[in-house]
Design a protein around this motif. Sequence first.
Motif, PDB file in Angstrom:
ATOM      1  N   GLN A 146      53.078  39.161  34.278  1.00 45.12           N
ATOM      2  CA  GLN A 146      53.410  37.957  35.044  1.00 45.12           C
ATOM      3  C   GLN A 146      52.220  37.409  35.823  1.00 45.12           C
ATOM      4  O   GLN A 146      52.279  36.291  36.348  1.00 45.12           O
ATOM      5  CB  GLN A 146      54.566  38.256  36.017  1.00 45.12           C
ATOM      6  CG  GLN A 146      54.186  39.005  37.295  1.00 45.12           C
ATOM      7  CD  GLN A 146      53.992  40.510  37.108  1.00 45.12           C
ATOM      8  OE1 GLN A 146      53.977  41.012  35.996  1.00 45.12           O
ATOM      9  NE2 GLN A 146      53.871  41.223  38.215  1.00 45.12           N
ATOM     10  N   VAL A 147      51.137  38.175  35.880  1.00 49.51           N
ATOM     11  CA  VAL A 147      49.937  37.756  36.617  1.00 49.51           C
ATOM     12  C   VAL A 147      48.832  37.410  35.624  1.00 49.51           C
ATOM     13  O   VAL A 147      48.593  38.134  34.664  1.00 49.51           O
ATOM     14  CB  VAL A 147      49.448  38.880  37.563  1.00 49.51           C
ATOM     15  CG1 VAL A 147      48.220  38.416  38.352  1.00 49.51           C
ATOM     16  CG2 VAL A 147      50.559  39.309  38.508  1.00 49.51           C
ATOM     17  N   ARG A 148      48.170  36.286  35.868  1.00 46.53           N
ATOM     18  CA  ARG A 148      47.022  35.909  35.051  1.00 46.53           C
ATOM     19  C   ARG A 148      45.759  36.518  35.659  1.00 46.53           C
ATOM     20  O   ARG A 148      45.493  36.332  36.844  1.00 46.53           O
ATOM     21  CB  ARG A 148      46.876  34.380  34.976  1.00 46.53           C
ATOM     22  CG  ARG A 148      48.045  33.685  34.307  1.00 46.53           C
ATOM     23  CD  ARG A 148      47.792  32.188  34.160  1.00 46.53           C
ATOM     24  NE  ARG A 148      47.531  31.551  35.460  1.00 46.53           N
ATOM     25  CZ  ARG A 148      48.462  31.142  36.303  1.00 46.53           C
ATOM     26  NH1 ARG A 148      49.746  31.311  35.996  1.00 46.53           N
ATOM     27  NH2 ARG A 148      48.136  30.553  37.443  1.00 46.53           N
ATOM     28  N   PHE A 149      44.995  37.215  34.834  1.00 42.97           N
ATOM     29  CA  PHE A 149      43.769  37.852  35.289  1.00 42.97           C
ATOM     30  C   PHE A 149      42.568  37.180  34.618  1.00 42.97           C
ATOM     31  O   PHE A 149      42.553  37.012  33.395  1.00 42.97           O
ATOM     32  CB  PHE A 149      43.760  39.342  34.951  1.00 42.97           C
ATOM     33  CG  PHE A 149      44.697  40.157  35.798  1.00 42.97           C
ATOM     34  CD1 PHE A 149      44.246  40.758  36.969  1.00 42.97           C
ATOM     35  CD2 PHE A 149      46.024  40.339  35.423  1.00 42.97           C
ATOM     36  CE1 PHE A 149      45.104  41.515  37.755  1.00 42.97           C
ATOM     37  CE2 PHE A 149      46.894  41.092  36.201  1.00 42.97           C
ATOM     38  CZ  PHE A 149      46.427  41.683  37.373  1.00 42.97           C
ATOM     39  N   TYR A 150      41.593  36.814  35.435  1.00 45.37           N
ATOM     40  CA  TYR A 150      40.380  36.188  34.926  1.00 45.37           C
ATOM     41  C   TYR A 150      39.159  37.009  35.306  1.00 45.37           C
ATOM     42  O   TYR A 150      39.084  37.571  36.400  1.00 45.37           O
ATOM     43  CB  TYR A 150      40.227  34.764  35.483  1.00 45.37           C
ATOM     44  CG  TYR A 150      41.253  33.796  34.949  1.00 45.37           C
ATOM     45  CD1 TYR A 150      41.064  33.166  33.713  1.00 45.37           C
ATOM     46  CD2 TYR A 150      42.405  33.516  35.661  1.00 45.37           C
ATOM     47  CE1 TYR A 150      42.015  32.285  33.212  1.00 45.37           C
ATOM     48  CE2 TYR A 150      43.359  32.635  35.167  1.00 45.37           C
ATOM     49  CZ  TYR A 150      43.160  32.025  33.944  1.00 45.37           C
ATOM     50  OH  TYR A 150      44.093  31.156  33.438  1.00 45.37           O
ATOM     51  N   ASN A 151      38.202  37.050  34.390  1.00 41.33           N
ATOM     52  CA  ASN A 151      36.919  37.686  34.653  1.00 41.33           C
ATOM     53  C   ASN A 151      35.869  36.592  34.808  1.00 41.33           C
ATOM     54  O   ASN A 151      35.978  35.525  34.193  1.00 41.33           O
ATOM     55  CB  ASN A 151      36.549  38.633  33.508  1.00 41.33           C
ATOM     56  CG  ASN A 151      35.492  39.637  33.899  1.00 41.33           C
ATOM     57  OD1 ASN A 151      34.915  39.570  34.978  1.00 41.33           O
ATOM     58  ND2 ASN A 151      35.226  40.576  32.997  1.00 41.33           N
ATOM     59  N   THR A 152      34.839  36.870  35.606  1.00 43.46           N
ATOM     60  CA  THR A 152      33.864  35.827  35.927  1.00 43.46           C
ATOM     61  C   THR A 152      32.490  36.069  35.312  1.00 43.46           C
ATOM     62  O   THR A 152      31.566  35.311  35.591  1.00 43.46           O
ATOM     63  CB  THR A 152      33.701  35.711  37.456  1.00 43.46           C
ATOM     64  OG1 THR A 152      33.399  37.002  37.998  1.00 43.46           O
ATOM     65  CG2 THR A 152      34.966  35.180  38.092  1.00 43.46           C
ATOM     66  N   SER A 153      32.351  37.087  34.503  1.00 46.10           N
ATOM     67  CA  SER A 153      31.051  37.339  33.887  1.00 46.10           C
ATOM     68  C   SER A 153      31.216  38.052  32.557  1.00 46.10           C
ATOM     69  O   SER A 153      31.998  38.991  32.448  1.00 46.10           O
ATOM     70  CB  SER A 153      30.158  38.174  34.804  1.00 46.10           C
ATOM     71  OG  SER A 153      28.931  38.465  34.162  1.00 46.10           O
ATOM     72  N   ARG A 154      30.466  37.587  31.575  1.00 44.80           N
ATOM     73  CA  ARG A 154      30.403  38.281  30.286  1.00 44.80           C
ATOM     74  C   ARG A 154      29.361  39.387  30.287  1.00 44.80           C
ATOM     75  O   ARG A 154      29.227  40.127  29.317  1.00 44.80           O
ATOM     76  CB  ARG A 154      30.079  37.271  29.171  1.00 44.80           C
ATOM     77  CG  ARG A 154      31.143  36.212  28.985  1.00 44.80           C
ATOM     78  CD  ARG A 154      30.762  35.244  27.877  1.00 44.80           C
ATOM     79  NE  ARG A 154      31.727  34.164  27.769  1.00 44.80           N
ATOM     80  CZ  ARG A 154      32.854  34.210  27.061  1.00 44.80           C
ATOM     81  NH1 ARG A 154      33.126  35.317  26.389  1.00 44.80           N
ATOM     82  NH2 ARG A 154      33.678  33.198  27.034  1.00 44.80           N
ATOM     83  N   ALA A 155      28.602  39.492  31.381  1.00 40.03           N
ATOM     84  CA  ALA A 155      27.514  40.465  31.432  1.00 40.03           C
ATOM     85  C   ALA A 155      28.032  41.894  31.558  1.00 40.03           C
ATOM     86  O   ALA A 155      27.389  42.833  31.103  1.00 40.03           O
ATOM     87  CB  ALA A 155      26.586  40.146  32.598  1.00 40.03           C
ATOM     88  N   GLY A 156      29.180  42.074  32.218  1.00 39.21           N
ATOM     89  CA  GLY A 156      29.758  43.395  32.390  1.00 39.21           C
ATOM     90  C   GLY A 156      30.693  43.754  31.256  1.00 39.21           C
ATOM     91  O   GLY A 156      30.741  43.083  30.211  1.00 39.21           O
ATOM     92  N   ALA A 157      31.467  44.808  31.462  1.00 40.97           N
ATOM     93  CA  ALA A 157      32.373  45.304  30.421  1.00 40.97           C
ATOM     94  C   ALA A 157      33.458  44.288  30.095  1.00 40.97           C
ATOM     95  O   ALA A 157      33.966  43.589  30.976  1.00 40.97           O
ATOM     96  CB  ALA A 157      33.019  46.607  30.879  1.00 40.97           C
TER      97      ALA A 157
END
Length: 429
Positions: free
Chosen positions: A405-416
């Motif tokens: 039910q929660v949308r999760f976003y990542n802010t960098s492709r540099a990490g895993a």
Amino acid sequence: MSEFFQSNAEVIQRRWPLVAARLLAEDTSSLQADLVEGLGSTLSINGIQLTSCHDRTREAQIQAASLTESLVLHVYGTGLGDLQLELLMRPQLKQLHVHLLNGAVFALVLQLLDQQPWLNDPRIELHYAGDLAEICLPFFALPSELVLADDYNAKIRDRLISETHLTFNNREFDPQSPEVIERLQASKTLLQGDGDVAELFGSQTGRDVFVIATGPSLELHFERLRAIREQAGRPLFICVDTAYRPLLEHGIRPDFVVTIDQRISARHLPPTDTASIALAYMPMVDPHVLEDWQGVRYAAYSASPIYQVIRQQLPRGELYVGGSVIHPAVDLAVKMGATQITLFGADFAFPGDKTHAGWGDGDLGPQLVAARHWVLDGHGQRIKTQLNFRSYLCELERYIARHPQVRFYNTSRAGAMIAGTAFDPEWAV
């Protein structure tokens, strides 16, 4: 095509045609295979022995003995077939799932050795491990192929290793440990006077939340985070303890800091000018660090057995912990009511050959030179990491999967690469 491969492949084609097609496409040319001889013999692939070179049968018997007498069992990696044959000797076994951790390695073994005796057994099911999002229990993972696991099967490898190390990793969390008892006793007075983290649950329903960790990619975002922090109607800022000082140094004051570790000190959480910043903590944190914090404090427990007794005496809300402070920080955001969580510095790796944002090499743990492991980054490339980071990543991915039910976003492709997240187009680089 070798005689062995032809006969082995015919069995696989008949029983698992999709697996056969993938095996035929595997590139074995980059694998260095050598015969290693001792009292017996085995194959070495890229310097890693697939099995013992002295007594493969005895080795397989020891491995099999670690598995319960279940009707269904799982083996990760194929080796040279010895463990499969040993397990198939159990008359009560109904099904044995064999999960490939490196398709090219298995394709090479099929060229060199007859694998039909176990491939033909009707109880065998053959899979690529990476086709499933999670590991299956009970299992045995062949140590050599945990090292040789390829990119496609890497996330399952990480889960297997994390599961295998679970007891060892929990050794510090013995509720009977004198250190644990002493620390919890010292925290009792604070617990009695501080707020309950459960008071925060549901308090920010529908609000976007930034959860800020200390991975190197955080350094890419300081300037924009500072600007957003000054805006009206902005997201809530929750940071982990080790990210607090780097944020302050760039003029960013979080709304909440989350801390759980007994090793955290005033060096990580300087108490000056903290009156407007709330602290969510677990009582294993140094009481002196807690006492000096000027802002409101909220106590929490995890599901760890170390809190079993004190939880009965002083009930408090629970936050999820999977080995790292990022887990309770994310869980706090979810329980406060976030429907969208954006992760900053959640790298679980060492992009740019740095270990953490705002800290020197080795300040928060092992130095970069000690990195012996890898994960895939957001570009699908291998990037250095350490073993415990991979475990923390697994647990965050599992947590995300449990909260659709929660949308999760990542802010960098540099990490895993974090399964279950999308890259935020406004932030990801």
